[in-house]
Design a protein around this motif. Structure first.
Motif, PDB file in Angstrom:
ATOM      1  N   THR A   3      43.369  26.435  21.462  1.00 37.54           N
ATOM      2  CA  THR A   3      42.369  27.486  21.219  1.00 37.54           C
ATOM      3  C   THR A   3      41.129  27.334  22.096  1.00 37.54           C
ATOM      4  O   THR A   3      40.445  28.311  22.359  1.00 37.54           O
ATOM      5  N   THR A   4      40.826  26.130  22.550  1.00 40.88           N
ATOM      6  CA  THR A   4      39.645  25.972  23.404  1.00 40.88           C
ATOM      7  C   THR A   4      39.845  26.660  24.744  1.00 40.88           C
ATOM      8  O   THR A   4      38.898  27.193  25.315  1.00 40.88           O
ATOM      9  N   ILE A   5      41.065  26.682  25.232  1.00 37.45           N
ATOM     10  CA  ILE A   5      41.329  27.385  26.495  1.00 37.45           C
ATOM     11  C   ILE A   5      41.137  28.888  26.300  1.00 37.45           C
ATOM     12  O   ILE A   5      40.567  29.558  27.152  1.00 37.45           O
ATOM     13  N   LEU A   6      41.558  29.418  25.172  1.00 38.38           N
ATOM     14  CA  LEU A   6      41.353  30.841  24.903  1.00 38.38           C
ATOM     15  C   LEU A   6      39.873  31.182  24.837  1.00 38.38           C
ATOM     16  O   LEU A   6      39.439  32.199  25.356  1.00 38.38           O
ATOM     17  N   ALA A   7      39.062  30.340  24.221  1.00 39.97           N
ATOM     18  CA  ALA A   7      37.631  30.596  24.141  1.00 39.97           C
ATOM     19  C   ALA A   7      37.007  30.559  25.541  1.00 39.97           C
ATOM     20  O   ALA A   7      36.133  31.355  25.857  1.00 39.97           O
ATOM     21  N   GLU A   8      37.465  29.649  26.373  1.00 36.73           N
ATOM     22  CA  GLU A   8      36.928  29.543  27.719  1.00 36.73           C
ATOM     23  C   GLU A   8      37.286  30.780  28.545  1.00 36.73           C
ATOM     24  O   GLU A   8      36.450  31.338  29.231  1.00 36.73           O
ATOM     25  N   VAL A   9      38.509  31.238  28.418  1.00 38.33           N
ATOM     26  CA  VAL A   9      38.928  32.439  29.146  1.00 38.33           C
ATOM     27  C   VAL A   9      38.159  33.649  28.643  1.00 38.33           C
ATOM     28  O   VAL A   9      37.705  34.470  29.416  1.00 38.33           O
ATOM     29  N   SER A  10      37.953  33.744  27.346  1.00 41.68           N
ATOM     30  CA  SER A  10      37.214  34.864  26.774  1.00 41.68           C
ATOM     31  C   SER A  10      35.779  34.884  27.290  1.00 41.68           C
ATOM     32  O   SER A  10      35.256  35.930  27.632  1.00 41.68           O
ATOM     33  N   GLY A  11      35.144  33.734  27.363  1.00 41.90           N
ATOM     34  CA  GLY A  11      33.783  33.670  27.880  1.00 41.90           C
ATOM     35  C   GLY A  11      33.708  34.074  29.333  1.00 41.90           C
ATOM     36  O   GLY A  11      32.793  34.767  29.749  1.00 41.90           O
ATOM     37  N   ASN A  12      34.681  33.653  30.124  1.00 38.40           N
ATOM     38  CA  ASN A  12      34.684  34.015  31.536  1.00 38.40           C
ATOM     39  C   ASN A  12      34.907  35.507  31.725  1.00 38.40           C
ATOM     40  O   ASN A  12      34.319  36.122  32.610  1.00 38.40           O
ATOM     41  N   ILE A  13      35.748  36.091  30.901  1.00 37.16           N
ATOM     42  CA  ILE A  13      36.001  37.530  30.999  1.00 37.16           C
ATOM     43  C   ILE A  13      34.734  38.309  30.647  1.00 37.16           C
ATOM     44  O   ILE A  13      34.418  39.308  31.280  1.00 37.16           O
ATOM     45  N   ALA A  14      33.976  37.834  29.654  1.00 37.25           N
ATOM     46  CA  ALA A  14      32.735  38.512  29.284  1.00 37.25           C
ATOM     47  C   ALA A  14      31.730  38.444  30.432  1.00 37.25           C
ATOM     48  O   ALA A  14      31.007  39.405  30.693  1.00 37.25           O
ATOM     49  N   THR A  15      31.678  37.328  31.118  1.00 41.03           N
ATOM     50  CA  THR A  15      30.756  37.190  32.245  1.00 41.03           C
ATOM     51  C   THR A  15      31.138  38.136  33.373  1.00 41.03           C
ATOM     52  O   THR A  15      30.286  38.796  33.974  1.00 41.03           O
ATOM     53  N   VAL A  16      32.407  38.224  33.659  1.00 41.16           N
ATOM     54  CA  VAL A  16      32.882  39.148  34.700  1.00 41.16           C
ATOM     55  C   VAL A  16      32.617  40.582  34.276  1.00 41.16           C
ATOM     56  O   VAL A  16      32.220  41.424  35.093  1.00 41.16           O
ATOM     57  N   GLY A  17      32.783  40.863  32.997  1.00 34.63           N
ATOM     58  CA  GLY A  17      32.517  42.210  32.498  1.00 34.63           C
ATOM     59  C   GLY A  17      31.076  42.618  32.696  1.00 34.63           C
ATOM     60  O   GLY A  17      30.781  43.748  33.085  1.00 34.63           O
ATOM     61  N   TYR A  18      30.138  41.694  32.445  1.00 33.73           N
ATOM     62  CA  TYR A  18      28.735  42.030  32.667  1.00 33.73           C
ATOM     63  C   TYR A  18      28.463  42.227  34.152  1.00 33.73           C
ATOM     64  O   TYR A  18      27.693  43.107  34.541  1.00 33.73           O
ATOM     65  N   GLY A  19      29.088  41.413  34.989  1.00 30.69           N
ATOM     66  CA  GLY A  19      28.917  41.581  36.431  1.00 30.69           C
ATOM     67  C   GLY A  19      29.369  42.954  36.887  1.00 30.69           C
ATOM     68  O   GLY A  19      28.711  43.612  37.691  1.00 30.69           O
ATOM     69  N   LEU A  20      30.493  43.408  36.360  1.00 31.94           N
ATOM     70  CA  LEU A  20      30.983  44.747  36.694  1.00 31.94           C
ATOM     71  C   LEU A  20      30.054  45.820  36.134  1.00 31.94           C
ATOM     72  O   LEU A  20      29.859  46.866  36.760  1.00 31.94           O
ATOM     73  N   ALA A  21      29.477  45.561  34.955  1.00 31.76           N
ATOM     74  CA  ALA A  21      28.558  46.536  34.366  1.00 31.76           C
ATOM     75  C   ALA A  21      27.266  46.644  35.170  1.00 31.76           C
ATOM     76  O   ALA A  21      26.598  47.670  35.133  1.00 31.76           O
ATOM     77  N   ALA A  22      26.904  45.608  35.905  1.00 34.38           N
ATOM     78  CA  ALA A  22      25.668  45.631  36.690  1.00 34.38           C
ATOM     79  C   ALA A  22      25.859  46.313  38.043  1.00 34.38           C
ATOM     80  O   ALA A  22      24.875  46.687  38.682  1.00 34.38           O
TER      81      ALA A  22
END
Length: 76
Positions: A3-22
């Motif tokens: 589950t820690t790998i899933l949390a890490e991937v989820s956090g990275n996806i959120a960061t990329v999502g904000y980058g795309l939103a900017a």
């Protein structure tokens, strides 16, 4: 599955999502400023009114970036 790998991937996806939103507001601000300069060159007597309208347009475009930040904190 770990589950820690899933949390890490989820956090990275959120960061990329904000980058795309900017990206959108960045492009929007560039277009607004460019078109304002073009309009000021065509009608210099309207420069004051155009500048005020440009600042309002930039403020609304930047609001989209702030909504992206808020969305990151709401859903994470």
């Amino acid at each position: 599955m770990d589950t820690t790998i899933l949390a890490e991937v989820s956090g990275n996806i959120a960061t990329v999502g904000y980058g795309l939103a900017a990206i959108g507001p960045g492009i929007g601000v560039g277009i607004v400023a460019g078109k304002t300069v073009e309009a000021m060159a065509r009608q210099p007597e309207m420069a004051g009114r155009l500048q005020t309208t440009m600042f309002l347009g930039i403020a609304f475009a930047e609001l989209l970036a702030f909504i992206g930040v808020a969305t990151f904190f709401i859903f994470v």
